[in-house]
Design an enzyme around this catalytic site. Structure first.
Site, PDB file in Angstrom:
ATOM      1  N   ILE A 209       0.809  -1.208   0.106  1.00  0.00           N
ATOM      2  CA  ILE A 209      -0.076  -0.017  -0.067  1.00  0.00           C
ATOM      3  C   ILE A 209       0.828   1.265  -0.032  1.00  0.00           C
ATOM      4  O   ILE A 209       1.676   1.438   0.838  1.00  0.00           O
ATOM      5  CB  ILE A 209      -0.928   0.086   1.245  1.00  0.00           C
ATOM      6  CG1 ILE A 209      -1.723  -1.148   1.196  1.00  0.00           C
ATOM      7  CG2 ILE A 209      -1.904   1.372   1.146  1.00  0.00           C
ATOM      8  CD1 ILE A 209      -2.524  -1.499   0.239  1.00  0.00           C
ATOM      9  N   HIS A 210       0.874   2.027  -1.085  1.00  0.00           N
ATOM     10  CA  HIS A 210       1.778   3.309  -1.210  1.00  0.00           C
ATOM     11  C   HIS A 210       0.842   4.149  -1.789  1.00  0.00           C
ATOM     12  O   HIS A 210       1.470   5.486  -1.632  1.00  0.00           O
ATOM     13  CB  HIS A 210       2.900   3.017  -1.637  1.00  0.00           C
ATOM     14  CG  HIS A 210       2.906   2.805  -3.305  1.00  0.00           C
ATOM     15  ND1 HIS A 210       2.586   1.609  -3.751  1.00  0.00           N
ATOM     16  CD2 HIS A 210       3.002   3.858  -4.275  1.00  0.00           C
ATOM     17  CE1 HIS A 210       2.476   2.042  -5.256  1.00  0.00           C
ATOM     18  NE2 HIS A 210       2.985   3.110  -5.474  1.00  0.00           N
ATOM     19  N   ARG A 211       0.008   4.384  -2.623  1.00  0.00           N
ATOM     20  CA  ARG A 211      -0.530   5.211  -3.382  1.00  0.00           C
ATOM     21  C   ARG A 211      -1.062   6.531  -2.655  1.00  0.00           C
ATOM     22  O   ARG A 211      -1.908   6.036  -1.888  1.00  0.00           O
ATOM     23  CB  ARG A 211      -1.374   4.635  -4.589  1.00  0.00           C
ATOM     24  CG  ARG A 211      -1.899   5.474  -5.782  1.00  0.00           C
ATOM     25  CD  ARG A 211      -2.752   4.865  -6.780  1.00  0.00           C
ATOM     26  NE  ARG A 211      -1.792   3.952  -7.457  1.00  0.00           N
ATOM     27  CZ  ARG A 211      -0.919   3.972  -8.429  1.00  0.00           C
ATOM     28  NH1 ARG A 211      -0.868   5.154  -8.852  1.00  0.00           N
ATOM     29  NH2 ARG A 211      -0.358   2.948  -9.256  1.00  0.00           N
TER      30      ARG A 211
END
Length: 361
Positions: A209-211
């Site tokens: 999860i990075h967006r």
């Protein structure tokens, strides 16, 4: 012929490794070195584990220039990159500037080259999420429009450009396959178990999860992590986590349970190991959706859309958004689905050669 390659983010290092290797192979068959590649690293990913390790592991030629531009707003970062890349181009005077994907480094490199009348080639062209709130969507659309050659990974990408009128623009379009598939085939045997992961961890779900659309929204980030916590009650979850996401979790007060194993950012070989050994992928990454397919793993995408629509159409990728109930429901249903991973969507593993031969000729 001199080519300037612009990179700045983890997926671009992997893609550049494929083309750099194809350039070296091409030169090995020539009486003299016909292609000189100059690599410019903008510094967009500045953490050693997210940057230098890729050059070391993948035998990518070290950057000739490291601009060390990071931790700025979109406008400030792109503007500073444009300024510094222009200086490099004026000094090196290349025939081509080669850019990858959809980051600030991509659009800055393309703009700097185009304003100096240097030809631009865009690898991974024609992708569309149709979400103009995404910075990446703006970057990819603008880069496509000012490029001289567009290397499209899929027929879907070619179709997107046709619908936008590119056939009348005099811009060369090449359906070449996907450089990431080349990389997956080439590097699979070098996969390495990440530090902190032991045999007791298998089987597991691989999550990333990075967006920004997820990490900057407390409601979305909470919902996604509640889904991961629910899934982890029956299946361990491994989560290599971007430092920025960790800060957001701390800032929002979102807790993670013991069944979710958080890792520091991993190198490409470690990621290959994780992909090879996981049962499925849950991600908001663009590239990891494809890599899951390469390694024959179903993928749940925690976004509202994807650029890789062919994965959804062929029933190997499932769009969940950030809805906790939807994410868990899709995960619970994976065992009931008959998924076909044998369809050829991304070429035959010779994309790097096609790109180099096109630029030469």
């Amino acid at each position: 012929m001199k080519i300037i390659t612009i990179v700045g983010a983890r997926p671009q290092f992997v893609k550049a490794a494929v083309v750099s290797r194809a350039i070296a192979e091409y030169n090995s068959y020539q009486p003299t070195q016909i292609i000189q590649e100059i690599i410019v690293h903008t510094g967009q990913h500045f953490d050693t584990k997210m940057s230098d390790v890729f050059f070391e592991q993948m035998n990518i030629p070290l950057p000739h220039y490291n601009l060390d531009i990071n931790s700025l707003s979109h406008g400030a970062m792109t503007g500073k990159m444009l300024e510094e890349i222009e200086k490099v181009l004026l000094h090196e005077e290349p025939e081509w500037v080669l850019v990858y994907g959809d980051t600030n480094s991509t659009i800055a490199g393309a703009l700097a080259a185009k304003k100096l009348h240097i030809k631009v080639a865009h690898v991974e062209a024609g992708l569309r999420s149709f979400n103009m709130r995404m910075p990446e969507e703006i970057n990819r659309i603008l880069t496509d429009r000012i490029s001289d050659v567009l290397f499209c990974p899929t027929q879907t990408a070619m179709d997107n450009l046709s619908k936008e009128g590119y056939e009348a623009m005099g811009i060369k379009r090449v359906q070449c396959g996907d450089v990431m598939y080349d990389a997956a085939l080439y590097y699979t045997e070098q996969s390495t178990r990440p530090v902190g992961v032991d045999s007791n961890t298998v089987p597991f779900v691989l999550a990333t999860i990075h967006r920004q659309e997820n990490t900057d929204d407390k409601g979305k980030l909470t919902s996604i992590f509640e889904a991961l916590k629910e899934i982890s009650q029956n299946q361990k979850v491994i989560l290599p986590l971007h430092p920025r996401t960790i800060k957001k979790l701390d800032g929002f007060g979102i807790m993670v349970n013991n069944n979710i194993k958080i890792l520091e950012p991993v190198g490409y070989f470690e990621m290959i190991w994780l992909l090879s050994n996981c049962v499925c992928v849950i991600t908001d990454s663009g590239g990891l959706q494809k890599e899951a397919f390469f390694f024959k793993k179903p993928c749940i995408t925690v976004r509202e859309e994807t650029e890789w629509i062919e994965l959804v159409e062929h029933g190997v990728n499932f769009i969940a958004g950030s809805d906790q109930k939807r994410i868990v429901q899709l995960f619970d249903q994976l065992g009931e689905k008959n998924i076909d991973f044998e369809v050829n969507l991304y070429g035959s593993g010779n994309t790097g050669k096609i790109i180099v031969n096109t630029l030469v000729h």
